[in-house]
Write a protein that holds these residues in place. Structure first.
Motif, PDB file in Angstrom:
ATOM      1  N   GLY A  42      18.478  25.802  39.282  1.00 41.10           N
ATOM      2  CA  GLY A  42      19.843  26.010  38.830  1.00 41.10           C
ATOM      3  C   GLY A  42      20.801  26.285  39.963  1.00 41.10           C
ATOM      4  O   GLY A  42      20.508  26.064  41.141  1.00 41.10           O
ATOM      5  N   GLY A  43      21.961  26.794  39.590  1.00 35.71           N
ATOM      6  CA  GLY A  43      22.994  27.104  40.562  1.00 35.71           C
ATOM      7  C   GLY A  43      24.063  27.964  39.930  1.00 35.71           C
ATOM      8  O   GLY A  43      24.026  28.275  38.739  1.00 35.71           O
ATOM      9  N   GLY A  44      25.028  28.361  40.744  1.00 37.24           N
ATOM     10  CA  GLY A  44      26.086  29.203  40.226  1.00 37.24           C
ATOM     11  C   GLY A  44      27.108  29.551  41.287  1.00 37.24           C
ATOM     12  O   GLY A  44      27.186  28.929  42.349  1.00 37.24           O
ATOM     13  N   ALA A  45      27.896  30.592  40.988  1.00 40.30           N
ATOM     14  CA  ALA A  45      28.950  31.020  41.886  1.00 40.30           C
ATOM     15  C   ALA A  45      29.217  32.504  41.690  1.00 40.30           C
ATOM     16  O   ALA A  45      28.952  33.065  40.622  1.00 40.30           O
ATOM     17  CB  ALA A  45      30.225  30.215  41.636  1.00 40.30           C
ATOM     18  N   LYS A  46      29.751  33.133  42.744  1.00 40.96           N
ATOM     19  CA  LYS A  46      30.190  34.530  42.681  1.00 40.96           C
ATOM     20  C   LYS A  46      31.582  34.623  43.282  1.00 40.96           C
ATOM     21  O   LYS A  46      31.920  33.898  44.218  1.00 40.96           O
ATOM     22  CB  LYS A  46      29.234  35.447  43.449  1.00 40.96           C
ATOM     23  CG  LYS A  46      27.828  35.528  42.876  1.00 40.96           C
ATOM     24  CD  LYS A  46      26.974  36.507  43.672  1.00 40.96           C
ATOM     25  CE  LYS A  46      25.559  36.592  43.134  1.00 40.96           C
ATOM     26  NZ  LYS A  46      24.724  37.573  43.891  1.00 40.96           N
ATOM     27  N   TYR A  47      32.375  35.545  42.718  1.00 44.51           N
ATOM     28  CA  TYR A  47      33.741  35.724  43.208  1.00 44.51           C
ATOM     29  C   TYR A  47      34.059  37.209  43.261  1.00 44.51           C
ATOM     30  O   TYR A  47      33.786  37.949  42.310  1.00 44.51           O
ATOM     31  CB  TYR A  47      34.740  34.997  42.308  1.00 44.51           C
ATOM     32  CG  TYR A  47      36.164  35.041  42.822  1.00 44.51           C
ATOM     33  CD1 TYR A  47      36.579  34.177  43.826  1.00 44.51           C
ATOM     34  CD2 TYR A  47      37.074  35.952  42.303  1.00 44.51           C
ATOM     35  CE1 TYR A  47      37.877  34.208  44.307  1.00 44.51           C
ATOM     36  CE2 TYR A  47      38.382  35.997  42.773  1.00 44.51           C
ATOM     37  CZ  TYR A  47      38.777  35.131  43.779  1.00 44.51           C
ATOM     38  OH  TYR A  47      40.052  35.174  44.262  1.00 44.51           O
ATOM     39  N   GLN A  48      34.647  37.647  44.375  1.00 38.86           N
ATOM     40  CA  GLN A  48      35.039  39.047  44.539  1.00 38.86           C
ATOM     41  C   GLN A  48      36.444  39.224  43.963  1.00 38.86           C
ATOM     42  O   GLN A  48      37.439  38.796  44.549  1.00 38.86           O
ATOM     43  CB  GLN A  48      35.017  39.426  46.022  1.00 38.86           C
ATOM     44  CG  GLN A  48      35.094  40.914  46.274  1.00 38.86           C
ATOM     45  CD  GLN A  48      33.778  41.626  45.973  1.00 38.86           C
ATOM     46  OE1 GLN A  48      32.706  41.086  46.223  1.00 38.86           O
ATOM     47  NE2 GLN A  48      33.871  42.832  45.427  1.00 38.86           N
ATOM     48  N   LEU A  49      36.520  39.871  42.786  1.00 36.59           N
ATOM     49  CA  LEU A  49      37.809  40.036  42.111  1.00 36.59           C
ATOM     50  C   LEU A  49      38.685  41.060  42.821  1.00 36.59           C
ATOM     51  O   LEU A  49      39.873  40.847  43.044  1.00 36.59           O
ATOM     52  CB  LEU A  49      37.586  40.470  40.660  1.00 36.59           C
ATOM     53  CG  LEU A  49      36.882  39.465  39.750  1.00 36.59           C
ATOM     54  CD1 LEU A  49      36.493  40.122  38.436  1.00 36.59           C
ATOM     55  CD2 LEU A  49      37.767  38.266  39.496  1.00 36.59           C
ATOM     56  N   THR A  50      38.105  42.215  43.126  1.00 32.55           N
ATOM     57  CA  THR A  50      38.788  43.258  43.866  1.00 32.55           C
ATOM     58  C   THR A  50      37.799  43.791  44.898  1.00 32.55           C
ATOM     59  O   THR A  50      36.658  43.337  44.968  1.00 32.55           O
ATOM     60  CB  THR A  50      39.245  44.411  42.961  1.00 32.55           C
ATOM     61  OG1 THR A  50      38.095  45.126  42.487  1.00 32.55           O
ATOM     62  CG2 THR A  50      40.056  43.888  41.771  1.00 32.55           C
ATOM     63  N   LYS A  51      38.198  44.803  45.649  1.00 34.35           N
ATOM     64  CA  LYS A  51      37.307  45.371  46.646  1.00 34.35           C
ATOM     65  C   LYS A  51      36.040  45.922  46.007  1.00 34.35           C
ATOM     66  O   LYS A  51      34.952  45.869  46.587  1.00 34.35           O
ATOM     67  CB  LYS A  51      38.022  46.486  47.411  1.00 34.35           C
ATOM     68  CG  LYS A  51      37.218  47.063  48.560  1.00 34.35           C
ATOM     69  CD  LYS A  51      38.026  48.094  49.322  1.00 34.35           C
ATOM     70  CE  LYS A  51      37.212  48.664  50.484  1.00 34.35           C
ATOM     71  NZ  LYS A  51      37.994  49.675  51.252  1.00 34.35           N
ATOM     72  N   GLU A  52      36.162  46.459  44.777  1.00 40.08           N
ATOM     73  CA  GLU A  52      35.014  47.072  44.109  1.00 40.08           C
ATOM     74  C   GLU A  52      34.306  46.159  43.120  1.00 40.08           C
ATOM     75  O   GLU A  52      33.128  46.348  42.839  1.00 40.08           O
ATOM     76  CB  GLU A  52      35.460  48.339  43.338  1.00 40.08           C
ATOM     77  CG  GLU A  52      36.000  49.453  44.198  1.00 40.08           C
ATOM     78  CD  GLU A  52      37.468  49.274  44.561  1.00 40.08           C
ATOM     79  OE1 GLU A  52      38.106  48.381  43.954  1.00 40.08           O
ATOM     80  OE2 GLU A  52      37.965  50.002  45.446  1.00 40.08           O
ATOM     81  N   LEU A  53      34.992  45.180  42.550  1.00 44.22           N
ATOM     82  CA  LEU A  53      34.479  44.423  41.399  1.00 44.22           C
ATOM     83  C   LEU A  53      34.276  42.959  41.735  1.00 44.22           C
ATOM     84  O   LEU A  53      35.164  42.311  42.300  1.00 44.22           O
ATOM     85  CB  LEU A  53      35.458  44.555  40.225  1.00 44.22           C
ATOM     86  CG  LEU A  53      35.052  43.882  38.905  1.00 44.22           C
ATOM     87  CD1 LEU A  53      33.821  44.555  38.313  1.00 44.22           C
ATOM     88  CD2 LEU A  53      36.219  43.930  37.916  1.00 44.22           C
ATOM     89  N   ASN A  54      33.097  42.409  41.360  1.00 42.58           N
ATOM     90  CA  ASN A  54      32.865  40.974  41.495  1.00 42.58           C
ATOM     91  C   ASN A  54      32.240  40.418  40.226  1.00 42.58           C
ATOM     92  O   ASN A  54      31.706  41.151  39.391  1.00 42.58           O
ATOM     93  CB  ASN A  54      32.007  40.656  42.728  1.00 42.58           C
ATOM     94  CG  ASN A  54      30.594  41.195  42.630  1.00 42.58           C
ATOM     95  OD1 ASN A  54      29.780  40.695  41.861  1.00 42.58           O
ATOM     96  ND2 ASN A  54      30.282  42.228  43.412  1.00 42.58           N
ATOM     97  N   VAL A  55      32.338  39.110  40.077  1.00 38.00           N
ATOM     98  CA  VAL A  55      31.833  38.413  38.902  1.00 38.00           C
ATOM     99  C   VAL A  55      30.924  37.283  39.354  1.00 38.00           C
ATOM    100  O   VAL A  55      31.125  36.702  40.431  1.00 38.00           O
ATOM    101  CB  VAL A  55      32.993  37.878  38.032  1.00 38.00           C
ATOM    102  CG1 VAL A  55      33.809  36.836  38.791  1.00 38.00           C
ATOM    103  CG2 VAL A  55      32.473  37.293  36.714  1.00 38.00           C
TER     104      VAL A  55
END
Length: 291
Positions: free
Chosen positions: A251-264
């Protein structure tokens, strides 16, 4: 229809949040780049992760051709805090909630939580005290997570609907990562071992050992965003219950840093081969806060 509207609203809010998230990361890298599962947080910090996995199948190795759809949803909440010095020990707890539907019900009906007899079950199924530690003082990119899962279900299967295994699990996960020169590429490897034990009649998996190695390769276009590819293989080894199982998932995917503390993060996997297993696919989304 109501469930679909709720999911659409949640997705819209998610997209809106990503679009307007502030750029709070510096050139040193974000949490998704520097704080992999291999690395521990410091004393007084908190690491909270909410991960959701939806597995759905219409094929398996038990028969040929399509089968009535079965869907299994697992929501996992993990919370850790740093103790001691030198970022070598974290203590935490894991809580799991599951919702499953069978008999060719639509995959999204796992979110109805209706408990319809013979087609659906849901509820909190296990919790685990957990510890993460760095065994080698001078190697901070290798760590171990040890957790002891205690079941909260009375019956693994009721009216033909499986919810979760009714047995104790001693889980040990071995993490390692390596970031290549330039901070654009990263390799993460994991070996997950699960010793399942309890009364043999209570669960298909009791008195067995599951070993699941996995490799994740990430590319960072920026410190706040990564795309990744993954490969996992799992073997359930019979230790006296007369049942074994294996599967391979890509599989595969992605990650994104929304703020300094929070990522998705969002991941997709497909079960491409195996024995005594379903051949389905998973859709995953998670939120992680470190503060």
């Amino acid at each position: 229809m109501k469930t679909q509207q709720i999911l659409l609203t949640a997705l819209s809010l998610f997209v809106f949040t990503i679009g307007f998230a502030q750029d709070q990361e510096d050139d040193q890298g974000s949490v998704i780049q520097t704080l992999t599962p291999s690395k521990l947080i410091g004393k007084g910090q908190y690491d909270i992760k909410w991960f959701n996995n939806l597995y759905t199948q219409t094929e398996s190795t038990f028969s040929e051709g399509d089968e009535p759809r079965q869907t299994f949803f697992t929501s996992t909440l993990e919370a850790y805090t740093g103790v001691g010095t030198n970022k070598r020990w974290n203590l935490g707890v894991i809580l799991e909630f599951r919702s499953n539907v069978v008999a060719d019900r639509d995959a999204l009906e796992v979110f109805q939580f209706d408990g319809e007899s013979g087609t659906a079950r849901s509820g909190f199924t296990s919790f685990a005290p957990s510890v993460k530690f760095v065994p080698l003082k001078n190697v901070n990119n290798f760590s171990i997570q040890s957790s002891f899962f205690i079941p909260l279900v009375d019956n693994e299967t009721e009216d033909g609907v499986f919810l979760d295994q009714n047995g104790f699990i001693w889980q040990n996960r071995f993490f390692y990562d390596h970031t290549f020169t330039g901070n654009k590429f990263q390799l993460f490897a994991e070996v997950n071992s699960e010793l399942n034990f309890g009364e043999e009649e209570d669960s298909f998996a009791n008195n067995s050992l599951r070993l699941t190695p996995g490799v994740f390769f990430s590319y960072f276009p920026s410190s706040k965003f990564t795309v990744l590819a993954l490969a996992q293989h799992s073997e359930l080894i019979d230790l006296g219950n007369d049942f074994d199982q294996s599967f391979t998932a890509l599989g595969g995917g992605a990650k994104y840093q929304l703020t300094k503390e929070l990522n998705v993060e969002a991941l997709y996997t497909n079960f491409v081969d195996g024995s005594n297993t379903g051949l389905g696919e998973t859709f995953n989304i998670g939120l992680r806060a470190v503060f």
